[in-house]
Scaffold this active site. Structure first.
Site, PDB file in Angstrom:
ATOM      1  N   ASP A 246     -28.964  28.933  33.416  1.00 30.28           N
ATOM      2  CA  ASP A 246     -28.953  27.386  33.367  1.00 30.28           C
ATOM      3  C   ASP A 246     -29.418  26.695  32.972  1.00 30.28           C
ATOM      4  OD1 ASP A 246     -27.956  24.588  33.567  1.00 30.28           O
ATOM      5  OD2 ASP A 246     -27.154  25.201  35.383  1.00 30.28           O
ATOM      6  N   LEU A 247     -29.746  26.325  32.063  1.00 32.03           N
ATOM      7  CA  LEU A 247     -31.167  25.192  31.009  1.00 32.03           C
ATOM      8  C   LEU A 247     -30.945  23.576  32.173  1.00 32.03           C
ATOM      9  CD1 LEU A 247     -31.187  26.814  27.484  1.00 32.03           C
ATOM     10  CD2 LEU A 247     -32.761  27.001  29.324  1.00 32.03           C
TER      11      LEU A 247
ATOM     12  N   ASN B 240     -33.116  26.120  21.673  1.00 35.96           N
ATOM     13  CA  ASN B 240     -32.228  25.848  20.487  1.00 35.96           C
ATOM     14  C   ASN B 240     -31.371  25.198  21.006  1.00 35.96           C
ATOM     15  OD1 ASN B 240     -30.950  26.407  18.122  1.00 35.96           O
ATOM     16  ND2 ASN B 240     -29.576  27.865  18.859  1.00 35.96           N
TER      17      ASN B 240
ATOM     18  N   SER C 219     -31.657  17.808  15.765  1.00 40.04           N
ATOM     19  CA  SER C 219     -30.607  17.916  15.561  1.00 40.04           C
ATOM     20  C   SER C 219     -31.096  16.363  14.412  1.00 40.04           C
ATOM     21  CB  SER C 219     -29.960  17.015  16.216  1.00 40.04           C
ATOM     22  OG  SER C 219     -28.400  16.385  15.957  1.00 40.04           O
TER      23      SER C 219
ATOM     24  N   TYR D  46     -27.479  10.442  23.046  1.00 45.59           N
ATOM     25  CA  TYR D  46     -28.023  11.758  22.419  1.00 45.59           C
ATOM     26  C   TYR D  46     -29.028  11.853  21.616  1.00 45.59           C
ATOM     27  CZ  TYR D  46     -27.294  15.929  19.299  1.00 45.59           C
ATOM     28  OH  TYR D  46     -27.583  17.545  19.311  1.00 45.59           O
TER      29      TYR D  46
ATOM     30  N   LYS E   5     -32.669  13.100  21.219  1.00 46.18           N
ATOM     31  CA  LYS E   5     -33.202  14.012  20.064  1.00 46.18           C
ATOM     32  C   LYS E   5     -33.741  13.439  19.334  1.00 46.18           C
ATOM     33  CE  LYS E   5     -30.727  17.626  20.154  1.00 46.18           C
ATOM     34  NZ  LYS E   5     -31.476  19.308  20.704  1.00 46.18           N
TER      35      LYS E   5
END
Length: 145
Positions: free
Chosen positions: A21-22, A48, A102, A117, A121
């Site tokens: 679980d990151l 990733n 992304s 989000y 990124k």
């Protein structure tokens, strides 16, 4: 299951799955410890993972924002640190740290559900450039992409 499929398809190499679980630093550290025990360490790290939640800036939920930061920013940073330390302690000077990002880390689209989000990124973009600079400062040939 995927490892067995790869093996039965005759693909070269070995896929070794590891559940992690990151969003949990303890699990990330446990994964790197297992990699050290089983394979001596990391020579290439591909960051990733990415998580997008529909949480606008004006009405989003704090928990959704926090989860995106934990996965998209903190996990990348922790995995990068641990991979670098693994390479350094084994005198690996030609390793590689690859951050998959992304398009939202380079431009902000007019959709409120992705604005937070996008901020995470953009952080990956900055972290990658900062990593490049720190590796250069450390006079190592470990690459950052």
């Amino acid at each position: 299951k995927l490892a067995a499929e790869c093996q039965s398809a005759g693909y070269p190499g070995t896929l070794i799955p590891y559940k992690c679980d990151l969003s949990n630093e303890e699990e990330i550290l446990s994964m790197f410890s297992a990699i050290k025990t089983l394979h001596q360490g990391v020579d290439v790290c591909i960051n990733n993972a990415g998580l997008a939640r529909p949480e606008p800036l004006l009405s989003g939920k704090t928990e959704g924002w926090r989860t995106m930061i934990d996965v998209n920013v903190m996990a990348v940073s922790i995995c990068t640190r641990e991979a670098y330390q693994s390479m350094k302690e084994r005198s690996i000077d030609d390793g590689h740290i690859i951050n998959i990002n992304s398009m939202n880390g380079h431009s902000v689209v007019p959709q409120s559900v992705v604005h937070f989000y996008s901020a995470t990124k953009y952080a990956v973009t900055a972290l990658t450039e900062g990593l490049r600079q720190e590796l250069r400062e450390a006079k190592t040939h470990i690459r950052a992409t």
